[in-house]
Write a protein that holds these residues in place. Structure first.
Motif, mmCIF file in Angstrom:
data_model
loop_
_atom_site.group_PDB
_atom_site.id
_atom_site.type_symbol
_atom_site.label_atom_id
_atom_site.label_comp_id
_atom_site.label_asym_id
_atom_site.label_seq_id
_atom_site.Cartn_x
_atom_site.Cartn_y
_atom_site.Cartn_z
ATOM 1 N N ARG A 85 -6.476 -5.449 -2.491
ATOM 2 C CA ARG A 85 -6.397 -4.872 -1.147
ATOM 3 C C ARG A 85 -5.055 -5.221 -0.488
ATOM 4 O O ARG A 85 -4.489 -4.423 0.259
ATOM 5 C CB ARG A 85 -7.587 -5.366 -0.302
ATOM 6 C CG ARG A 85 -7.639 -4.794 1.075
ATOM 7 C CD ARG A 85 -8.055 -3.313 1.070
ATOM 8 N NE ARG A 85 -8.095 -2.855 2.451
ATOM 9 C CZ ARG A 85 -7.228 -1.995 2.985
ATOM 10 N NH1 ARG A 85 -6.271 -1.466 2.256
ATOM 11 N NH2 ARG A 85 -7.330 -1.638 4.239
ATOM 12 N N THR A 86 -4.537 -6.413 -0.780
ATOM 13 C CA THR A 86 -3.221 -6.814 -0.263
ATOM 14 C C THR A 86 -2.150 -5.880 -0.810
ATOM 15 O O THR A 86 -1.269 -5.425 -0.067
ATOM 16 C CB THR A 86 -2.908 -8.268 -0.664
ATOM 17 O OG1 THR A 86 -3.910 -9.116 -0.092
ATOM 18 C CG2 THR A 86 -1.536 -8.703 -0.185
ATOM 19 N N ILE A 87 -2.236 -5.577 -2.093
ATOM 20 C CA ILE A 87 -1.271 -4.655 -2.714
ATOM 21 C C ILE A 87 -1.373 -3.293 -2.047
ATOM 22 O O ILE A 87 -0.367 -2.675 -1.703
ATOM 23 C CB ILE A 87 -1.514 -4.542 -4.234
ATOM 24 C CG1 ILE A 87 -1.351 -5.905 -4.916
ATOM 25 C CG2 ILE A 87 -0.606 -3.483 -4.854
ATOM 26 C CD1 ILE A 87 0.012 -6.523 -4.790
ATOM 27 N N GLN A 88 -2.592 -2.827 -1.831
ATOM 28 C CA GLN A 88 -2.811 -1.522 -1.211
ATOM 29 C C GLN A 88 -2.181 -1.479 0.183
ATOM 30 O O GLN A 88 -1.485 -0.508 0.531
ATOM 31 C CB GLN A 88 -4.311 -1.244 -1.127
ATOM 32 C CG GLN A 88 -4.649 0.145 -0.659
ATOM 33 C CD GLN A 88 -6.159 0.392 -0.686
ATOM 34 O OE1 GLN A 88 -6.963 -0.540 -0.756
ATOM 35 N NE2 GLN A 88 -6.533 1.653 -0.625
ATOM 36 N N ARG A 89 -2.398 -2.517 0.980
ATOM 37 C CA ARG A 89 -1.823 -2.556 2.342
ATOM 38 C C ARG A 89 -0.298 -2.603 2.309
ATOM 39 O O ARG A 89 0.374 -1.911 3.082
ATOM 40 C CB ARG A 89 -2.360 -3.769 3.107
ATOM 41 C CG ARG A 89 -3.761 -3.600 3.640
ATOM 42 C CD ARG A 89 -4.136 -4.706 4.610
ATOM 43 N NE ARG A 89 -4.091 -6.027 4.013
ATOM 44 C CZ ARG A 89 -5.134 -6.669 3.468
ATOM 45 N NH1 ARG A 89 -6.320 -6.094 3.450
ATOM 46 N NH2 ARG A 89 -4.986 -7.867 2.954
ATOM 47 N N ARG A 90 0.257 -3.411 1.411
ATOM 48 C CA ARG A 90 1.714 -3.537 1.341
ATOM 49 C C ARG A 90 2.362 -2.232 0.899
ATOM 50 O O ARG A 90 3.399 -1.840 1.417
ATOM 51 C CB ARG A 90 2.108 -4.670 0.390
ATOM 52 C CG ARG A 90 1.704 -6.045 0.865
ATOM 53 C CD ARG A 90 2.344 -6.348 2.242
ATOM 54 N NE ARG A 90 2.119 -7.711 2.612
ATOM 55 C CZ ARG A 90 3.017 -8.687 2.526
ATOM 56 N NH1 ARG A 90 4.235 -8.441 2.115
ATOM 57 N NH2 ARG A 90 2.692 -9.898 2.882
ATOM 58 N N ILE A 91 1.756 -1.570 -0.069
ATOM 59 C CA ILE A 91 2.301 -0.292 -0.531
ATOM 60 C C ILE A 91 2.224 0.735 0.597
ATOM 61 O O ILE A 91 3.161 1.500 0.816
ATOM 62 C CB ILE A 91 1.592 0.183 -1.809
ATOM 63 C CG1 ILE A 91 2.041 -0.691 -2.979
ATOM 64 C CG2 ILE A 91 1.880 1.658 -2.085
ATOM 65 C CD1 ILE A 91 1.328 -0.422 -4.294
ATOM 66 N N LYS A 92 1.125 0.721 1.338
ATOM 67 C CA LYS A 92 0.987 1.642 2.475
ATOM 68 C C LYS A 92 2.099 1.394 3.498
ATOM 69 O O LYS A 92 2.720 2.333 4.008
ATOM 70 C CB LYS A 92 -0.381 1.474 3.128
ATOM 71 C CG LYS A 92 -0.611 2.411 4.302
ATOM 72 C CD LYS A 92 -2.020 2.228 4.873
ATOM 73 C CE LYS A 92 -2.306 3.261 5.927
ATOM 74 N NZ LYS A 92 -2.124 2.786 7.267
ATOM 75 N N THR A 93 2.376 0.123 3.790
ATOM 76 C CA THR A 93 3.436 -0.222 4.748
ATOM 77 C C THR A 93 4.801 0.233 4.229
ATOM 78 O O THR A 93 5.598 0.802 4.988
ATOM 79 C CB THR A 93 3.447 -1.741 5.015
ATOM 80 O OG1 THR A 93 2.180 -2.112 5.567
ATOM 81 C CG2 THR A 93 4.551 -2.127 5.978
#
Length: 163
Positions: A85-93
């Motif tokens: 989920r951290t990866i998902q949020r960072r990629i979104k940012t």
């Protein structure tokens, strides 16, 4: 199937230099070329260390220029020891900043597959920073050359009335 182009002599020379530095065993699994401007100006690009690690991980999956990398978020998360989920949020940012574009993929059965990641926004920014720094260094070198060419007598003035 088209034959792979043979590396140029300068590419082979660079490969040998990298191999001499890191050793053949370390490089036997490949290596990733990342422009220094990404490392030196990550603050200006608004990339923190985790963002940079994600970008480098994505770049490690760029095997040829015709295909976009598509590792799973779980694979990236496992490699970086963080939650998917951290990866998902960072990629979104990073996507919101224009550095990365996610492209959905579908399997042949029509199910969701791992996303493809287009790094062209970051490549463009790296090019801009590289050109800016190249131009800055050129101006600095020209200023240094002009200083060195200035005759000493013109640079120093004699002041009358001194002690």
């Amino acid at each position: 199937m088209a034959a792979k182009p043979k590396p140029t002599s300068s590419a082979r020379s660079s490969q040998r230099e990298i191999e001499a530095r890191w050793g053949e065993p370390a490089l036997s699994q490949g290596f990733t070329a990342v422009p220094n401007v990404l490392l030196r100006f990550c603050n200006e690009l608004e990339l923190d260390s985790l963002d940079l690690a994600i970008v480098m991980h994505l770049a490690s999956y760029c095997w040829d220029s015709g295909r976009l990398p598509h590792p799973s978020k779980a694979k990236i998360a496992k490699a970086l020891n963080v939650d998917p989920r951290t990866i998902q949020r960072r990629i979104k940012t990073m996507e919101e900043k224009g550095h990365i574009k996610r492209k959905a993929r579908r399997s042949r059965a029509g199910d969701n597959d791992t996303n493809e990641y287009d790094l062209s926004g970051l490549v463009k920014e790296a090019g801009r920073l590289g050109a800016r720094e190249r131009d800055r260094k050129k101006v600095r070198a020209e200023e240094d050359d002009a200083l060195m060419a200035t005759p000493k007598s013109a640079a120093l003035k004699v002041v009358k009335g001194g002690k």
